[in-house]
Design a protein around this motif. Structure first.
Motif, mmCIF file in Angstrom:
data_model
loop_
_atom_site.group_PDB
_atom_site.id
_atom_site.type_symbol
_atom_site.label_atom_id
_atom_site.label_comp_id
_atom_site.label_asym_id
_atom_site.label_seq_id
_atom_site.Cartn_x
_atom_site.Cartn_y
_atom_site.Cartn_z
ATOM 1 N N ILE A 1 1.725 -3.829 7.001
ATOM 2 C CA ILE A 1 1.767 -5.138 7.664
ATOM 3 C C ILE A 1 3.127 -5.270 8.336
ATOM 4 C CG2 ILE A 1 1.553 -7.626 7.364
ATOM 5 C CD1 ILE A 1 0.349 -5.353 4.590
ATOM 6 N N THR A 2 3.130 -5.531 9.639
ATOM 7 C CA THR A 2 4.358 -5.485 10.428
ATOM 8 C C THR A 2 4.648 -6.806 11.114
ATOM 9 O OG1 THR A 2 4.024 -3.119 10.843
ATOM 10 C CG2 THR A 2 5.554 -4.270 12.295
ATOM 11 N N VAL A 3 5.912 -7.233 11.012
ATOM 12 C CA VAL A 3 6.463 -8.368 11.759
ATOM 13 C C VAL A 3 7.639 -7.840 12.560
ATOM 14 C CG1 VAL A 3 7.795 -10.503 11.531
ATOM 15 C CG2 VAL A 3 5.736 -10.182 10.176
ATOM 16 N N ASN A 4 7.709 -8.159 13.845
ATOM 17 C CA ASN A 4 8.829 -7.702 14.659
ATOM 18 C C ASN A 4 10.142 -8.179 14.057
ATOM 19 O OD1 ASN A 4 7.287 -6.371 16.579
ATOM 20 N ND2 ASN A 4 7.127 -8.152 17.920
ATOM 21 N N GLY A 5 11.097 -7.250 13.942
ATOM 22 C CA GLY A 5 12.414 -7.594 13.428
ATOM 23 C C GLY A 5 12.583 -7.381 11.941
ATOM 24 N N LEU A 6 11.480 -7.058 11.231
ATOM 25 C CA LEU A 6 11.546 -6.859 9.791
ATOM 26 C C LEU A 6 10.954 -5.503 9.419
ATOM 27 C CD1 LEU A 6 10.318 -10.325 8.405
ATOM 28 C CD2 LEU A 6 12.678 -9.548 8.691
ATOM 29 N N PRO A 7 11.380 -4.923 8.288
ATOM 30 C CA PRO A 7 10.727 -3.698 7.819
ATOM 31 C C PRO A 7 9.258 -3.983 7.493
ATOM 32 C CG PRO A 7 12.792 -4.103 6.635
ATOM 33 C CD PRO A 7 12.500 -5.345 7.418
ATOM 34 N N SER A 8 8.399 -3.014 7.733
ATOM 35 C CA SER A 8 6.981 -3.184 7.427
ATOM 36 C C SER A 8 6.777 -3.330 5.918
ATOM 37 C CB SER A 8 6.176 -1.982 7.927
ATOM 38 O OG SER A 8 6.209 -1.914 9.340
ATOM 39 N N VAL A 9 5.797 -4.144 5.555
ATOM 40 C CA VAL A 9 5.387 -4.285 4.161
ATOM 41 C C VAL A 9 4.176 -3.377 3.950
ATOM 42 C CG1 VAL A 9 4.463 -5.853 2.420
ATOM 43 C CG2 VAL A 9 6.227 -6.650 4.007
ATOM 44 N N ILE A 10 4.227 -2.550 2.906
ATOM 45 C CA ILE A 10 3.129 -1.615 2.646
ATOM 46 C C ILE A 10 2.497 -1.945 1.298
ATOM 47 C CG2 ILE A 10 2.490 0.791 2.245
ATOM 48 C CD1 ILE A 10 4.674 1.584 4.215
ATOM 49 N N VAL A 11 1.195 -2.184 1.315
ATOM 50 C CA VAL A 11 0.426 -2.367 0.086
ATOM 51 C C VAL A 11 -0.616 -1.251 0.023
ATOM 52 C CG1 VAL A 11 0.819 -4.858 -0.047
ATOM 53 C CG2 VAL A 11 -1.150 -3.988 1.233
ATOM 54 N N THR A 12 -1.198 -1.050 -1.144
ATOM 55 C CA THR A 12 -2.068 0.112 -1.323
ATOM 56 C C THR A 12 -3.361 -0.237 -2.045
ATOM 57 O OG1 THR A 12 -0.834 0.660 -3.334
ATOM 58 C CG2 THR A 12 -0.186 1.792 -1.328
ATOM 59 N N VAL A 13 -4.364 0.602 -1.778
ATOM 60 C CA VAL A 13 -5.614 0.600 -2.539
ATOM 61 C C VAL A 13 -5.736 1.981 -3.167
ATOM 62 C CG1 VAL A 13 -8.123 0.434 -2.455
ATOM 63 C CG2 VAL A 13 -6.737 -1.056 -1.002
ATOM 64 N N THR A 14 -5.725 2.024 -4.500
ATOM 65 C CA THR A 14 -5.837 3.294 -5.219
ATOM 66 C C THR A 14 -7.240 3.390 -5.801
ATOM 67 O OG1 THR A 14 -3.479 3.262 -5.759
ATOM 68 C CG2 THR A 14 -4.895 4.727 -7.057
ATOM 69 N N GLN A 15 -7.983 4.405 -5.351
ATOM 70 C CA GLN A 15 -9.387 4.532 -5.731
ATOM 71 C C GLN A 15 -9.583 5.663 -6.743
ATOM 72 O OE1 GLN A 15 -12.192 5.497 -2.566
ATOM 73 N NE2 GLN A 15 -13.686 4.096 -3.450
ATOM 74 N N ALA A 16 -10.359 5.377 -7.776
ATOM 75 C CA ALA A 16 -10.627 6.359 -8.829
ATOM 76 C C ALA A 16 -11.405 7.554 -8.288
ATOM 77 C CB ALA A 16 -11.400 5.698 -9.969
ATOM 78 N N ALA A 17 -11.299 8.673 -8.998
ATOM 79 C CA ALA A 17 -12.044 9.876 -8.618
ATOM 80 C C ALA A 17 -13.538 9.653 -8.761
ATOM 81 C CB ALA A 17 -11.603 11.038 -9.500
ATOM 82 N N GLY A 18 -14.296 10.371 -7.943
ATOM 83 C CA GLY A 18 -15.743 10.309 -8.048
ATOM 84 C C GLY A 18 -16.237 10.953 -9.341
ATOM 85 N N ILE A 19 -17.438 10.600 -9.760
ATOM 86 C CA ILE A 19 -18.033 11.148 -10.977
ATOM 87 C C ILE A 19 -18.954 12.317 -10.598
ATOM 88 C CG2 ILE A 19 -19.570 10.666 -12.918
ATOM 89 C CD1 ILE A 19 -18.557 7.799 -12.865
ATOM 90 N N PRO A 20 -18.733 13.505 -11.173
ATOM 91 C CA PRO A 20 -19.582 14.645 -10.816
ATOM 92 C C PRO A 20 -21.043 14.385 -11.176
ATOM 93 C CG PRO A 20 -17.648 15.346 -12.073
ATOM 94 C CD PRO A 20 -17.706 13.861 -12.151
ATOM 95 N N SER A 21 -21.931 14.857 -10.343
ATOM 96 C CA SER A 21 -23.363 14.764 -10.644
ATOM 97 C C SER A 21 -24.065 15.972 -10.024
ATOM 98 C CB SER A 21 -23.959 13.462 -10.105
ATOM 99 O OG SER A 21 -23.911 13.429 -8.697
ATOM 100 N N LEU A 22 -25.189 16.323 -10.610
ATOM 101 C CA LEU A 22 -25.916 17.504 -10.136
ATOM 102 C C LEU A 22 -27.401 17.291 -10.370
ATOM 103 C CD1 LEU A 22 -25.874 20.471 -9.117
ATOM 104 C CD2 LEU A 22 -25.728 21.156 -11.521
ATOM 105 N N MET A 23 -28.194 17.565 -9.333
ATOM 106 C CA MET A 23 -29.648 17.475 -9.460
ATOM 107 C C MET A 23 -30.259 18.720 -8.820
ATOM 108 S SD MET A 23 -32.384 14.625 -8.017
ATOM 109 C CE MET A 23 -31.032 13.525 -7.833
#
Length: 200
Positions: A155-177
């Motif tokens: 997220i950026t505002v002119n004249g200020l350092p950007s603010v960075i936020v994150t979304v951390t997503q869990a690993a997928g679950i293995p499956s087999l058919m």
């Protein structure tokens, strides 16, 4: 001759705009600003108003423009436009989410314009506004990998350092058919096939 100007100061927000002062006088008057980012009505006669046009404040600091109003034979009257410094805060700093697709909402507190970029492409964003307080909705796809992953939202505002936020997503679950569960074949040599399905 008489001269008064009101109010003595006007506080404004960082985005560009205009404001006005009321002049009470019985004579010709002139007005001048001491800052290039703030321009004013240069002159008038008798009662009237001064329009002050100000540019975006793209600095990290509050700033002040002095407007000097003059009538011949009188001491000048000085009034001011005080423009706030831009601010931006975003909460929360991070969301931990499951491997399934979904969305989360970040809250933005600001007094000016802001822009948003999300990276990588499995996370996209929409905003309720691009000026002042608002929200950012982050949409994320299902994680088909066997490891967790993180998307950055800047997220950026002119004249200020950007603010960075994150979304951390869990690993997928293995499956087999494997289908079908059985194939009946004749006594003659040959081949057949089974279909293997896995999202990973």
């Amino acid at each position: 001759p008489t001269l008064s100007v009101s109010p003595s100061n006007i506080d404004v927000l960082p985005p560009a705009g205009s404001t006005s002062f009321t002049v009470t006088s019985n004579a010709a008057w002139t007005a001048a600003s001491d800052q290039a980012w703030c321009s004013v009505t240069p002159s008038g006669t008798g009662n009237g108003s001064i329009t002050a046009n100000y540019a975006d404040n793209n600095t990290a600091s509050e700033r002040l423009a002095n407007i000097t109003v003059t009538v011949a034979g009188l001491s000048p009257v000085v009034v001011t436009v005080k423009q706030a410094a831009p601010i931006i805060t975003v909460t929360p700093q991070n969301y931990d989410v499951g491997y399934q697709a979904g969305n989360v909402v970040f809250n933005v507190i600001s007094n000016t314009h802001w822009t948003v970029i999300a990276n990588p492409s499995w996370c996209s964003v929409t905003t309720s506004s691009d000026t002042g307080d608002g929200t950012i909705t982050a949409y994320f796809a299902a994680n088909d990998l066997l490891s967790p992953r993180t998307a950055e939202i800047s997220i950026t505002v002119n004249g200020l350092p950007s603010v960075i936020v994150t979304v951390t997503q869990a690993a997928g679950i293995p499956s087999l058919m494997v289908t079908p569960a059985n194939r009946d074949v004749s006594q003659v040599g040959g081949s057949t096939y089974f279909t293997v399905t896995t999202p990973l």
